[in-house]
Write an enzyme that holds these catalytic residues in place. Structure first.
Site, PDB file in Angstrom:
ATOM      1  N   GLU A 118       0.840  -1.201   0.000  1.00 27.10           N
ATOM      2  CA  GLU A 118       0.000   0.000   0.000  1.00 27.10           C
ATOM      3  C   GLU A 118       0.868   1.242   0.000  1.00 27.10           C
ATOM      4  O   GLU A 118       1.977   1.235   0.508  1.00 27.10           O
ATOM      5  CB  GLU A 118      -0.962  -0.018   1.196  1.00 27.10           C
ATOM      6  N   LYS A 120       2.510   4.621   1.082  1.00 25.69           N
ATOM      7  CA  LYS A 120       2.749   5.183   2.410  1.00 25.69           C
ATOM      8  C   LYS A 120       2.323   6.647   2.390  1.00 25.69           C
ATOM      9  O   LYS A 120       3.011   7.500   1.842  1.00 25.69           O
ATOM     10  CB  LYS A 120       4.226   5.058   2.785  1.00 25.69           C
ATOM     11  N   ASP A 122       1.608  10.378   3.413  1.00 22.26           N
ATOM     12  CA  ASP A 122       2.402  11.316   4.191  1.00 22.26           C
ATOM     13  C   ASP A 122       1.469  12.180   5.029  1.00 22.26           C
ATOM     14  O   ASP A 122       1.093  13.286   4.640  1.00 22.26           O
ATOM     15  CB  ASP A 122       3.249  12.176   3.244  1.00 22.26           C
ATOM     16  N   TYR A 230      -5.094   1.488   7.856  1.00 25.99           N
ATOM     17  CA  TYR A 230      -4.104   0.503   7.433  1.00 25.99           C
ATOM     18  C   TYR A 230      -3.835  -0.622   8.421  1.00 25.99           C
ATOM     19  O   TYR A 230      -3.017  -1.491   8.131  1.00 25.99           O
ATOM     20  CB  TYR A 230      -2.798   1.177   7.023  1.00 25.99           C
ATOM     21  N   LYS A 319      11.144   3.615   1.020  1.00 27.68           N
ATOM     22  CA  LYS A 319      10.963   5.047   0.813  1.00 27.68           C
ATOM     23  C   LYS A 319      11.331   5.464  -0.611  1.00 27.68           C
ATOM     24  O   LYS A 319      12.245   4.916  -1.215  1.00 27.68           O
ATOM     25  CB  LYS A 319      11.838   5.840   1.812  1.00 27.68           C
ATOM     26  N   CYS A 413      19.410  48.478 -10.817  1.00 32.09           N
ATOM     27  CA  CYS A 413      19.324  47.209 -11.543  1.00 32.09           C
ATOM     28  C   CYS A 413      20.718  46.589 -11.687  1.00 32.09           C
ATOM     29  O   CYS A 413      21.650  47.264 -12.125  1.00 32.09           O
ATOM     30  CB  CYS A 413      18.717  47.461 -12.925  1.00 32.09           C
ATOM     31  N   CYS A 416      21.477  46.915 -15.722  1.00 36.04           N
ATOM     32  CA  CYS A 416      21.606  48.169 -16.472  1.00 36.04           C
ATOM     33  C   CYS A 416      21.809  49.385 -15.572  1.00 36.04           C
ATOM     34  O   CYS A 416      21.946  50.504 -16.066  1.00 36.04           O
ATOM     35  CB  CYS A 416      20.382  48.381 -17.351  1.00 36.04           C
ATOM     36  N   CYS A 431      12.929  46.992 -12.285  1.00 33.44           N
ATOM     37  CA  CYS A 431      13.942  47.835 -12.898  1.00 33.44           C
ATOM     38  C   CYS A 431      13.208  48.828 -13.790  1.00 33.44           C
ATOM     39  O   CYS A 431      12.337  48.445 -14.575  1.00 33.44           O
ATOM     40  CB  CYS A 431      14.884  46.967 -13.731  1.00 33.44           C
ATOM     41  N   CYS A 437      17.191  48.213 -20.795  1.00 28.64           N
ATOM     42  CA  CYS A 437      17.877  47.233 -19.933  1.00 28.64           C
ATOM     43  C   CYS A 437      18.096  45.945 -20.719  1.00 28.64           C
ATOM     44  O   CYS A 437      17.140  45.339 -21.219  1.00 28.64           O
ATOM     45  CB  CYS A 437      17.042  46.962 -18.687  1.00 28.64           C
TER      46      CYS A 437
HETATM   47  O1  D41 Z   1       0.397   4.968   4.903  1.00 25.44           O
HETATM   48  C1  D41 Z   1       1.055   4.934   5.922  1.00 25.44           C
HETATM   49  N1  D41 Z   1       1.675   6.033   6.342  1.00 25.44           N
HETATM   50  C2  D41 Z   1       1.207   3.685   6.712  1.00 25.44           C
HETATM   51  C3  D41 Z   1       1.789   3.733   7.972  1.00 25.44           C
HETATM   52  C4  D41 Z   1       0.750   2.438   6.236  1.00 25.44           C
HETATM   53  N2  D41 Z   1       0.157   2.344   5.013  1.00 25.44           N
HETATM   54  N3  D41 Z   1       0.882   1.324   6.979  1.00 25.44           N
HETATM   55  C5  D41 Z   1       1.445   1.366   8.213  1.00 25.44           C
HETATM   56  N4  D41 Z   1       1.550   0.234   8.913  1.00 25.44           N
HETATM   57  C6  D41 Z   1       2.093   0.236  10.115  1.00 25.44           C
HETATM   58  C7  D41 Z   1       2.179  -1.050  10.868  1.00 25.44           C
HETATM   59  C8  D41 Z   1       2.796  -2.103  10.015  1.00 25.44           C
HETATM   60  C9  D41 Z   1       2.991  -0.881  12.117  1.00 25.44           C
HETATM   61  C10 D41 Z   1       0.789  -1.471  11.247  1.00 25.44           C
HETATM   62  C11 D41 Z   1       1.921   2.588   8.758  1.00 25.44           C
HETATM   63  C12 D41 Z   1       2.494   2.541  10.059  1.00 25.44           C
HETATM   64  N5  D41 Z   1       2.568   1.357  10.712  1.00 25.44           N
HETATM   65  C13 D41 Z   1       3.029   3.691  10.767  1.00 25.44           C
HETATM   66  N6  D41 Z   1       2.759   4.959  10.569  1.00 25.44           N
HETATM   67  C14 D41 Z   1       3.440   5.704  11.450  1.00 25.44           C
HETATM   68  C15 D41 Z   1       4.160   4.894  12.228  1.00 25.44           C
HETATM   69  C16 D41 Z   1       3.914   3.623  11.834  1.00 25.44           C
END
Ligand code: D41
Length: 676
Positions: A118, A120, A122, A230, A319, A413, A416, A431, A437
């Site tokens: 899935e 991640k 932010d 999640y 990441k 400027c 010029c 300017c 210029c």
């Molecule tokens: O989308 C996320 N930021 C995300 C964070 C995600 N999709 N899954 C996550 N799964 C976990 C566990 C595996 C520990 C249940 C997480 C995070 N943890 C998480 N977010 C911040 C600290 C941990």
């Protein structure tokens, strides 16, 4: 007694309907009724509850906002700790992760591990506690063992159900997920902040955090937040399925939002394919992500693997390359643009961020320099998201070296030496040299030859700089007097490229009026406005003759642009430039302006209720510009009613007469379609 019962029933029926529509709209992103219909149901419920306040319950859709502001957040200690995630930054890290799993589970090579993947998100990690299906508490993750109680704030988030739908949910169920702000909502929030002169948020994550940290839930309610689930924490008095993805799909049946991109893959190879595919689409997603989370899908395997130092062994976050990096400002210089705007630019120690090496970042204007407090020598955080130009996000104050000085706008400027002036109430300093210029001349020429203007191929920025510096070209018309010999003698030019360039210069003489107007570089006249002017007035003399009022008759031309256009044609040197271009052979075909039928000719519109995205005056003006008549009351002659929240008798009448009804968003879509 029986009427009392029927009111209770009616109220619960309305609540269920509203919850269902809310779910369709915010969780599935698939509304099944018009907003106006939803508003009507909502107001009906509200009215009934006002008459019978004893029937109000905390999980009623009317009760999302309305609580009094808190004086502080209380603490919540998590019954089950909220774990953190290990990171991987490369394919090798991912393979090492999988190898650890094989070792620990004593798997052999031909056994395959299934992973749930899935994005991640932010945002901010939170926990929701449902008891008997009712949301009783929302808390931030905090340090994993203690967070803040943000129940009143999470209640305002429309994708979070106040009561779970369906049945079969555990008596106590803790759902965990991420609260985040989609990119579009973030942009809009910052646009509003700017209009109010407030400080914008640096990124959607900070905006989410700031919105959840509000003691007044009304403020949180006004922020476009969403929640995506999640995982689960506490599960008591009920059972959940035995794979991660089945659990999440179960949560979805109870009305909770899960990520639509979630997928199951086999092995670390499958993980890497998923990673590559999403990295590609990262910028197209509606929300920001900073990587992918991979989880062993089988709960039995998860339990065998357990966790170390607060991170599960069965999950990892791969990441993406960072979109923010730290680097040092070598110098702050000033650049002069086409309109003379003197813009501060940070020259940076090159840094790899968001997939490219960045060595410059615009600082926009002195207000921005002051807001950031940036100085030459500072360490700064640079952000580059997607295709967006790199930005200086903030200064790392602790790393400021000794002896730095605040940045000053130069009095003259840098190119010029003409005086630099800053008009009161304008953020930009300019300017005053105009086309005397060299910097402004270069930029004007670059604009003139650009693709959307005269489209002269083979005349790049470096060549223009050189032509201006050698004083071979002072103004656009002089491009048409260049000789083969002159061009061929320029650096990195040869006989062939000179011939080619002369051909494209010659070819550019036959142009369309709209492109020519755009090429003139009138302030605030972009491609679309140039086209509007060409179509509305048909010829250059007609545009030149138009006063501000006449200009504003053309759709989309407001008072400010109109002023710039009039002022442009009042300046003698601009008229001379046009004259010289025509003498050099630049020509176009005028456009016949007939009293063309407009798309909404003969149609009558009525606006009612509150418009939230544009003012009523603006909506009226835009409809009229397309030929519509905008009337004050609904009758059989009305063709369409635009209804915003709070619409009353006019909307009712429209329904009775079966007149088409649009909400504001639909009207804006229509305007956009007809204007395109
Ligand atoms: O989308 C996320 N930021 C995300 C964070 C995600 N999709 N899954 C996550 N799964 C976990 C566990 C595996 C520990 C249940 C997480 C995070 N943890 C998480 N977010 C911040 C600290 C941990």
């Amino acid at each position: 007694m029986s009427s009392e019962l029927s009111i209770t029933q009616l109220i619960s029926q309305l609540r269920e309907q509203l919850q269902q529509h809310n779910y369709q709209y915010y969780v599935l992103d698939n509304p099944t009724i018009p907003d106006a219909e939803y508003d009507r149901l909502f107001h009906q419920l509200k009215a009934l509850e006002q008459e019978h306040p004893e029937l109000i319950t905390g999980d009623s859709p009317t009760q999302r906002v309305g609580a009094q502001p808190l004086s502080a957040f209380s603490q919540v200690s998590h019954e089950m700790p909220m774990l953190s995630l290990d990171n991987a930054f490369s394919t090798e890290d991912m393979q090492a992760f999988e190898k650890r799993l094989y070792d620990r589970l004593k798997l052999v090579d031909d056994q395959v591990i299934e992973y749930a993947c899935e994005p991640k998100l932010d945002g901010i990690a939170v926990s929701l506690l449902y008891e008997d299906g009712v949301l009783v508490r929302g808390a931030t993750r905090g340090d994993g063992s203690t967070g803040e109680n943000i129940t009143l704030n999470v209640r305002t988030i429309p994708s979070i159900p106040l009561r779970l739908m369906g049945d079969g949910y555990p008596v106590r169920l803790e759902v965990r997920g991420e609260i985040y702000m989609p990119k579009q909502g973030f942009a809009k929030l910052n646009q509003i902040a700017e209009q109010h002169g407030d400080k914008p948020f640096v990124n959607p994550r900070n905006a989410s955090a700031g919105s959840l940290r509000q003691l007044d839930p009304k403020i949180t309610a006004s922020r476009p937040l969403e929640m995506c689930c999640y995982s689960v924490g506490i599960v008591e008095g009920g059972e959940l399925p035995h794979s991660h993805t089945d659990i999440l799909h179960k949560l979805a049946t109870w009305g909770l939002k899960i990520n639509a991109e979630m997928a199951v893959v086999k092995g670390s190879t499958g993980c890497m394919e998923y990673y590559a595919e999403l990295a590609e689409r990262r910028n197209e997603l509606a929300y920001e992500i900073d990587g992918i989370v991979f989880k062993v899908n089988d709960i039995g395997l998860q339990q065998r693997l357990g966790f170390v130092s607060r991170a599960p062994r069965w999950a990892i976050a791969h990441k993406f390359p960072a979109q923010e990096e730290i680097t040092r400002v070598r110098a702050i210089e000033f650049q002069v643009g086409r309109t003379g705007a003197v813009t501060p630019v940070a020259r940076l120690e090159p840094v790899f961020v968001g997939g490219v090496t960045v060595s410059n970042a615009t600082l926009h204007n002195m207000d921005e320099v002051e807001r950031l407090g940036v100085r030459s020598g500072d360490s700064v955080i640079i952000r580059r998201a997607g295709d967006v130009i790199p930005q200086v996000v903030s200064v790392v104050q602790e790393r400021r070296p000794e002896g730095t000085e605040p940045v000053q706008m130069p009095a003259t400027c840098p190119v010029c030496d003409s005086e630099v002036v800053r008009i009161e109430d304008e953020a930009v300093a300019r300017c005053s040299g105009g086309l005397s210029c060299a910097a402004q001349r270069k930029e004007a020429l670059k604009h003139y030859v650009s693709r959307k203007a005269m489209d002269i191929d083979g005349l790049g920025e470096k060549l223009i700089d050189a032509l201006v510096e050698r004083e071979l070209v002072h103004s656009p018309a002089e491009l048409y007097r260049l000789h083969h010999r002159q061009l061929a003698s320029m650096e990195r030019m040869g006989d062939k490229s000179a011939t080619k360039l002369l051909n494209s210069i010659e070819k550019s003489k036959a142009i369309e009026l709209a492109n020519f107007i755009y090429a003139l570089g009138i302030r605030e006249v972009g491609e679309a406005t140039a086209r509007t002017l060409a179509l509305h007035f048909g010829s250059l003399p007609a545009i030149r003759a138009a006063d501000e009022e006449a200009l504003q008759q053309a759709s989309d031309i407001g008072p400010i642009v109109a002023k710039y256009i009039v002022s442009f044609f009042h300046q003698q040197h601009n008229l001379e430039v046009i004259e010289a271009l025509i003498s050099a052979g630049v020509h176009w075909q005028d456009i016949e302006v007939s009293d063309q039928a407009l798309p909404l000719d003969g149609k009558t519109y009525v606006l009612t209720g509150t418009l939230e995205l544009m003012s009523r005056a603006e909506a009226k003006k835009q409809l009229q510009a397309l030929g519509a008549k905008v009337a004050g009351s609904v009758s059989k002659k009305t063709d369409c009613v635009v209804a915003g929240p709070g619409a009353g008798s006019k909307l009712q009448k429209a329904e009775e007469l079966e007149i088409p009804i649009l909400d504001e968003a639909a009207m804006i879509a229509l305007l956009e379609q007809l204007n395109s």
